[in-house]
Design a protein around this motif. Sequence first.
Motif, PDB file in Angstrom:
ATOM      1  N   GLN A  16      47.755  -4.655  30.528  1.00  0.00           N
ATOM      2  CA  GLN A  16      46.666  -4.133  30.240  1.00  0.00           C
ATOM      3  C   GLN A  16      47.507  -2.720  29.401  1.00  0.00           C
ATOM      4  O   GLN A  16      47.319  -2.785  28.732  1.00  0.00           O
ATOM      5  CB  GLN A  16      45.745  -3.460  31.484  1.00  0.00           C
ATOM      6  N   SER A  43      42.348  -0.713  29.678  1.00  0.00           N
ATOM      7  CA  SER A  43      40.863  -0.615  29.883  1.00  0.00           C
ATOM      8  C   SER A  43      40.618   1.240  29.153  1.00  0.00           C
ATOM      9  O   SER A  43      39.532   1.687  29.411  1.00  0.00           O
ATOM     10  CB  SER A  43      41.277   0.300  31.202  1.00  0.00           C
ATOM     11  N   HIS A  69      35.890  -6.034  27.530  1.00  0.00           N
ATOM     12  CA  HIS A  69      35.486  -6.234  29.111  1.00  0.00           C
ATOM     13  C   HIS A  69      36.039  -5.146  30.108  1.00  0.00           C
ATOM     14  O   HIS A  69      35.326  -5.160  30.878  1.00  0.00           O
ATOM     15  CB  HIS A  69      36.074  -7.583  29.747  1.00  0.00           C
ATOM     16  N   TYR A  70      36.818  -4.430  29.360  1.00  0.00           N
ATOM     17  CA  TYR A  70      37.012  -3.744  30.380  1.00  0.00           C
ATOM     18  C   TYR A  70      37.416  -1.622  30.148  1.00  0.00           C
ATOM     19  O   TYR A  70      37.797  -1.165  30.374  1.00  0.00           O
ATOM     20  CB  TYR A  70      39.137  -3.631  31.421  1.00  0.00           C
ATOM     21  N   ALA A  94      31.418  -3.184  30.623  1.00  0.00           N
ATOM     22  CA  ALA A  94      32.522  -2.120  31.809  1.00  0.00           C
ATOM     23  C   ALA A  94      31.603  -0.849  31.254  1.00  0.00           C
ATOM     24  O   ALA A  94      31.712   0.594  31.916  1.00  0.00           O
ATOM     25  CB  ALA A  94      33.142  -2.195  31.182  1.00  0.00           C
TER      26      ALA A  94
END
Length: 267
Positions: A16, A43, A69-70, A94
């Motif tokens: 990430q 993230s 997704h994060y 998320a």
Amino acid sequence: MGLRDETNKQQQQQQQRALEEVIEKLSPPSSTRHIHIEGYFGSRLPNWMMVPATWVFKSLRILRMDKLHYCTQLPNGLCQLPSLETLSINDARAIKTVGPKAWRNGTGRSKGRVRLQPALRVLHIDNCKLRYLPPGLSSSKRFGLRQLNLYELSNLTSVENFPSVVEVDIFDCPKLTRISSLSKLQKIRIVRCPIVVLLEGVPLLDSMVMEDTTMETLPEYLTTVTPRYLKLTCSKKLYEPLLTCSSSEYDKISHIKSRTIDYIRSR
């Protein structure tokens, strides 16, 4: 097992961070008209999207973000995209908050009052956990927003106060209970939103589509709206009473003269 899980977690975090560093250096030129980010597993979004300086993308017309997704927060700078016409956010499960300045209605100290995304015409949000739509979106000064698409918003409870929207699609929002104060709304589709109890403040409503094959009774709000046309797809159990003019269910829609009513037949 615990050691392996911890190793996998560390590897994912390293990946990430590496991805975030790469995309941070890919800041598009200010003349960019279309940005599409898909499958991003960092993230956080890059600083060139998160900071208020995003307004430098004065030519950006389409912004689409898929499969984030994060990511837990949308960019703060969304409010300062003066030419943005279409904003599409898909599969961002998320995201729990929208940046505090993303759709702010207030007054900034250095820039004065900001007119939020004056060119935005279409807003599409799909598969997110937002509980409510950012209040700045419903600003009385927002005249361009015409179409609102809301799909698979598992926590959304209300859609209210959109003075310029003429078309709304709402699919699979299981906690949605209220739709109100859409003074220019002409067309609405409500699909698999089983607990909506209020639809009001829609004086110009012309066309309405409702679909829920688990529906066994019609919602009471249908007695208070007057669309020119209604298309209804329901359960067979509800379909049959609607064929009988003397039934209480039929009475709820008898004032709507143009109707198409059907049910999903078993295969």
